[in-house]
Design a protein around this motif. Structure first.
Motif, PDB file in Angstrom:
ATOM      1  N   PHE A 150      -7.023  -8.987   9.974  1.00  0.00           N
ATOM      2  CA  PHE A 150      -7.005  -8.707   8.530  1.00  0.00           C
ATOM      3  C   PHE A 150      -8.228  -9.349   7.895  1.00  0.00           C
ATOM      4  N   THR A 151      -9.006  -8.546   7.169  1.00  0.00           N
ATOM      5  CA  THR A 151     -10.209  -9.023   6.478  1.00  0.00           C
ATOM      6  C   THR A 151     -10.154  -8.553   5.027  1.00  0.00           C
ATOM      7  N   TRP A 152     -11.194  -8.931   4.262  1.00  0.00           N
ATOM      8  CA  TRP A 152     -11.285  -8.450   2.883  1.00  0.00           C
ATOM      9  C   TRP A 152     -11.506  -6.939   2.841  1.00  0.00           C
ATOM     10  N   ALA A 153     -11.921  -6.362   3.959  1.00  0.00           N
ATOM     11  CA  ALA A 153     -12.194  -4.921   3.983  1.00  0.00           C
ATOM     12  C   ALA A 153     -10.948  -4.102   3.671  1.00  0.00           C
ATOM     13  N   GLN A 154      -9.774  -4.556   4.152  1.00  0.00           N
ATOM     14  CA  GLN A 154      -8.552  -3.774   3.943  1.00  0.00           C
ATOM     15  C   GLN A 154      -8.179  -3.629   2.462  1.00  0.00           C
ATOM     16  N   PRO A 155      -8.054  -4.732   1.696  1.00  0.00           N
ATOM     17  CA  PRO A 155      -7.726  -4.549   0.269  1.00  0.00           C
ATOM     18  C   PRO A 155      -8.828  -3.831  -0.513  1.00  0.00           C
ATOM     19  N   LEU A 156     -10.100  -4.034  -0.117  1.00  0.00           N
ATOM     20  CA  LEU A 156     -11.182  -3.314  -0.797  1.00  0.00           C
ATOM     21  C   LEU A 156     -11.100  -1.822  -0.511  1.00  0.00           C
ATOM     22  N   ALA A 157     -10.703  -1.473   0.715  1.00  0.00           N
ATOM     23  CA  ALA A 157     -10.524  -0.063   1.053  1.00  0.00           C
ATOM     24  C   ALA A 157      -9.439   0.570   0.186  1.00  0.00           C
ATOM     25  N   VAL A 158      -8.372  -0.178  -0.071  1.00  0.00           N
ATOM     26  CA  VAL A 158      -7.294   0.320  -0.928  1.00  0.00           C
ATOM     27  C   VAL A 158      -7.812   0.590  -2.337  1.00  0.00           C
ATOM     28  N   LEU A 159      -8.662  -0.292  -2.854  1.00  0.00           N
ATOM     29  CA  LEU A 159      -9.215  -0.097  -4.193  1.00  0.00           C
ATOM     30  C   LEU A 159      -9.992   1.216  -4.277  1.00  0.00           C
ATOM     31  N   TRP A 160     -10.776   1.527  -3.241  1.00  0.00           N
ATOM     32  CA  TRP A 160     -11.549   2.773  -3.250  1.00  0.00           C
ATOM     33  C   TRP A 160     -10.630   3.985  -3.171  1.00  0.00           C
ATOM     34  N   ILE A 161      -9.575   3.886  -2.368  1.00  0.00           N
ATOM     35  CA  ILE A 161      -8.610   4.991  -2.294  1.00  0.00           C
ATOM     36  C   ILE A 161      -7.976   5.231  -3.659  1.00  0.00           C
ATOM     37  N   MET A 162      -7.598   4.149  -4.334  1.00  0.00           N
ATOM     38  CA  MET A 162      -6.986   4.274  -5.658  1.00  0.00           C
ATOM     39  C   MET A 162      -7.966   4.878  -6.662  1.00  0.00           C
ATOM     40  N   ALA A 163      -9.240   4.467  -6.579  1.00  0.00           N
ATOM     41  CA  ALA A 163     -10.242   4.986  -7.517  1.00  0.00           C
ATOM     42  C   ALA A 163     -10.440   6.487  -7.332  1.00  0.00           C
ATOM     43  N   MET A 164     -10.573   6.940  -6.094  1.00  0.00           N
ATOM     44  CA  MET A 164     -10.774   8.366  -5.838  1.00  0.00           C
ATOM     45  C   MET A 164      -9.528   9.182  -6.177  1.00  0.00           C
ATOM     46  N   THR A 165      -8.352   8.593  -5.968  1.00  0.00           N
ATOM     47  CA  THR A 165      -7.118   9.272  -6.370  1.00  0.00           C
ATOM     48  C   THR A 165      -7.097   9.452  -7.883  1.00  0.00           C
ATOM     49  N   GLY A 166      -7.511   8.423  -8.624  1.00  0.00           N
ATOM     50  CA  GLY A 166      -7.550   8.511 -10.081  1.00  0.00           C
ATOM     51  C   GLY A 166      -8.511   9.561 -10.581  1.00  0.00           C
ATOM     52  N   GLY A 358      -0.496  15.835  -9.682  1.00  0.00           N
ATOM     53  CA  GLY A 358      -0.592  14.386  -9.856  1.00  0.00           C
ATOM     54  C   GLY A 358       0.351  13.592  -8.975  1.00  0.00           C
ATOM     55  N   ARG A 359       1.614  14.025  -8.874  1.00  0.00           N
ATOM     56  CA  ARG A 359       2.576  13.269  -8.072  1.00  0.00           C
ATOM     57  C   ARG A 359       2.210  13.294  -6.600  1.00  0.00           C
ATOM     58  N   SER A 360       1.760  14.449  -6.117  1.00  0.00           N
ATOM     59  CA  SER A 360       1.362  14.545  -4.712  1.00  0.00           C
ATOM     60  C   SER A 360       0.135  13.684  -4.427  1.00  0.00           C
ATOM     61  N   LEU A 361      -0.785  13.613  -5.385  1.00  0.00           N
ATOM     62  CA  LEU A 361      -1.956  12.746  -5.234  1.00  0.00           C
ATOM     63  C   LEU A 361      -1.543  11.283  -5.113  1.00  0.00           C
ATOM     64  N   ILE A 362      -0.606  10.865  -5.962  1.00  0.00           N
ATOM     65  CA  ILE A 362      -0.139   9.474  -5.914  1.00  0.00           C
ATOM     66  C   ILE A 362       0.584   9.199  -4.591  1.00  0.00           C
ATOM     67  N   PHE A 363       1.440  10.133  -4.169  1.00  0.00           N
ATOM     68  CA  PHE A 363       2.169   9.992  -2.906  1.00  0.00           C
ATOM     69  C   PHE A 363       1.187   9.822  -1.741  1.00  0.00           C
ATOM     70  N   GLY A 365      -1.964   8.852  -1.928  1.00  0.00           N
ATOM     71  CA  GLY A 365      -2.717   7.615  -2.087  1.00  0.00           C
ATOM     72  C   GLY A 365      -1.942   6.391  -1.639  1.00  0.00           C
ATOM     73  N   VAL A 366      -0.626   6.373  -1.899  1.00  0.00           N
ATOM     74  CA  VAL A 366       0.208   5.239  -1.479  1.00  0.00           C
ATOM     75  C   VAL A 366       0.267   5.156   0.048  1.00  0.00           C
ATOM     76  N   LEU A 367       0.499   6.304   0.723  1.00  0.00           N
ATOM     77  CA  LEU A 367       0.537   6.296   2.188  1.00  0.00           C
ATOM     78  C   LEU A 367      -0.800   5.866   2.780  1.00  0.00           C
ATOM     79  N   ALA A 368      -1.892   6.398   2.239  1.00  0.00           N
ATOM     80  CA  ALA A 368      -3.220   6.026   2.748  1.00  0.00           C
ATOM     81  C   ALA A 368      -3.491   4.539   2.538  1.00  0.00           C
ATOM     82  N   SER A 369      -3.058   4.005   1.399  1.00  0.00           N
ATOM     83  CA  SER A 369      -3.269   2.577   1.121  1.00  0.00           C
ATOM     84  C   SER A 369      -2.491   1.713   2.100  1.00  0.00           C
ATOM     85  N   LEU A 370      -1.245   2.102   2.394  1.00  0.00           N
ATOM     86  CA  LEU A 370      -0.449   1.344   3.360  1.00  0.00           C
ATOM     87  C   LEU A 370      -1.116   1.340   4.731  1.00  0.00           C
ATOM     88  N   MET A 371      -1.656   2.482   5.152  1.00  0.00           N
ATOM     89  CA  MET A 371      -2.326   2.542   6.449  1.00  0.00           C
ATOM     90  C   MET A 371      -3.600   1.718   6.449  1.00  0.00           C
TER      91      MET A 371
END
Length: 474
Positions: A150-166, A358-363, A365-371
């Protein structure tokens, strides 16, 4: 009085459609896979042969999908084609694989690749924070033990996924416009690497690169090396089918589908061949095989570390473009299935203002963030390649079937070279999946189990849907 159901808007023009194809294909693959191909292929001819055969298979697939997309311009791509060609169960199995494993793991891998590029600029991003050794007793021969880092890369990757989902939540035209902008940047960055390499001075005298496979390497070993290099090449080419997932949002699909698919794949194939030739002009074959950031190493070799830092930043933007187009197209499958009552209801619905799923995008994004947080996304990407190419083949088989069962269905574009071109594509896709099964039996078996795990859900949703229908009739 029934409430009018909101539908997706056709807001993707010719340039945005082509940008989705090119933008999804040119991403982390071209910057990460040439080194792997050199390691696996062990010779120049095998590497370039894999690029060429991968391009041919992808173009043949694009010809086939262009007919499917212009004939059935609906959201969901293969989901819509398999559903119409073979029945709802086959469409569901593709959509389940795509929405639960395929696209989320692909998004997580792309974001991880972007973090790998950023770690070249900021080494602290890749500094380990926690390491756990994972081994499953009794299955170590089947699933190899590995270290979860586990590195800082994982939470930063989640931030980018959330940004593109938005970004894509706020509208398909905004998502399409962002894609055109990011695609132009990534094409410019690849063109700079190619131009710098080809117009630089000739390198100092060095030993010739191994053009032919090493002496004593048998035919079977050469073929295995070629298939391994081809699998890497096809990951770099993957994405040519993404435009079909947003079929109901493409303007004038009868013309834009074939233009964007065939033109986009052909353009990317030329870029990849030029990029590989540029790398081998500057660096020896062994250095290419050992490189972790091949584009950065090429530029650093010619222009120094500052220029390499800039090109690495461009690589990160390239990965961002791939993630944006994957987010834009991927969520449409879950939306289409939920609309048909055979997926989680949370993925259904169009946003009343932005007219996006929108709901499918959020769904998604959540799965991708968990992975992305678990760090297992690279393994899941291997599963995705295996499973996705099975369904690519089945989708083209559905093309054959609908030529027989629905001969009068309007086909504004007919696949060039039918039946040989789609037939060769199906044969190549099945050969690839069989080889992946033989090379990675554990991962491939897990992939099949994950796909089959959707069957109980399908039975439940289908039964519930029938019960609701009977109640309404009563």
């Amino acid at each position: 009085m029934t409430e009018k159901r909101l539908e997706l808007v056709r807001g993707l023009g010719a340039w945005a459609s082509a940008a989705i194809v090119v933008g999804t294909m040119i991403g982390t693959g071209i910057f990460l896979k040439p080194a792997e191909m050199a390691r696996e292929g062990r010779s120049v001819c095998v590497v370039f042969g894999a690029w060429i055969v991968g391009a041919i298979l992808s173009i043949f697939g694009a010809f086939s999908f262009a007919e499917l997309g212009s004939m059935i311009p609906e959201a969901g791509g293969e989901y819509a084609y398999l559903r119409r060609g073979f029945g709802p169960l086959w469409g569901f199995l593709f959509g389940w694989m795509h929405s639960i494993v395929g696209r989320p793991s692909s998004l997580a891998s792309i974001s991880a690749g972007m973090m790998r590029f950023l770690s070249f600029l900021l080494p602290a991003v890749a500094a380990p924070l926690l390491t756990i050794h994972i081994a499953i007793p009794g299955f170590t021969g089947w699933i190899k033990p590995y270290d979860f880092v586990f590195t800082w890369a994982q939470p930063l990757a989640v931030l980018w996924i959330m940004a593109m989902t938005g970004v894509n939540y706020l509208g398909v035209r905004l998502g399409g416009a962002v894609q055109v902008f990011l695609t132009s940047i990534k094409i410019m960055s690849v063109a700079i690497v190619i131009g710098v390499a080809f117009f630089s001075q000739a390198p100092a005298a060095r030993a010739p690169d191994p053009f032919w496979p090493p002496a004593g390497m048998g035919g079977g070993a050469i073929f295995s090396a070629f298939l391994a290099a081809l699998a890497a090449a096809l990951w770099a080419y993957d994405g040519w089918e993404d435009l079909n997932l947003v079929g109901s949002e493409v303007e004038n699909p009868q013309k834009n589908f074939p233009r964007a698919l065939v033109g986009g794949v052909g353009f990317v194939a030329v870029v990849y061949l030029l990029f590989s030739a540029a790398c081998l002009k500057v660096l020896p074959f062994d250095s290419v095989a050992a490189s972790r950031h091949i584009a950065s190493d090429v530029v650093e070799h010619i222009a120094g570390p500052t220029a390499a830092a800039w090109i690495t930043l461009a690589m990160a933007i390239s990965a961002l473009g791939s993630m944006n187009s994957s987010v834009l197209s991927g969520a449409r499958v879950g939306y289409a299935m939920a609309r048909d009552g055979i997926f989680f209801k949370i993925a259904d619905g169009i946003h009343p203002n932005f007219r996006t799923p929108g709901r499918s995008l959020i769904f998604q994004g959540v799965l991708a963030s968990l992975m992305a947080l678990t760090g297992t996304f690279e393994e899941l990407t291997n599963l995705f390649i295996f499973a996705a190419w099975i369904f690519y083949a089945f989708a083209v088989v559905a093309l054959f079937r609908m030529r027989k069962t629905e001969p009068d269905l309007p086909r504004p574009y007919r696949c060039w070279g039918y039946p040989w071109v789609p037939g060769i594509f199906v044969a190549g896709a099945l050969a690839l999946t069989v080889n992946l099964w033989l090379e990675r039996p554990g991962r491939s078996s897990i992939g099949l189990l994950l796909i089959l795990a959707g069957l109980p859900f399908y039975r439940w949703w289908s039964t519930s849907g029938s019960a609701r229908s009977d109640a309404m009739k009563a």
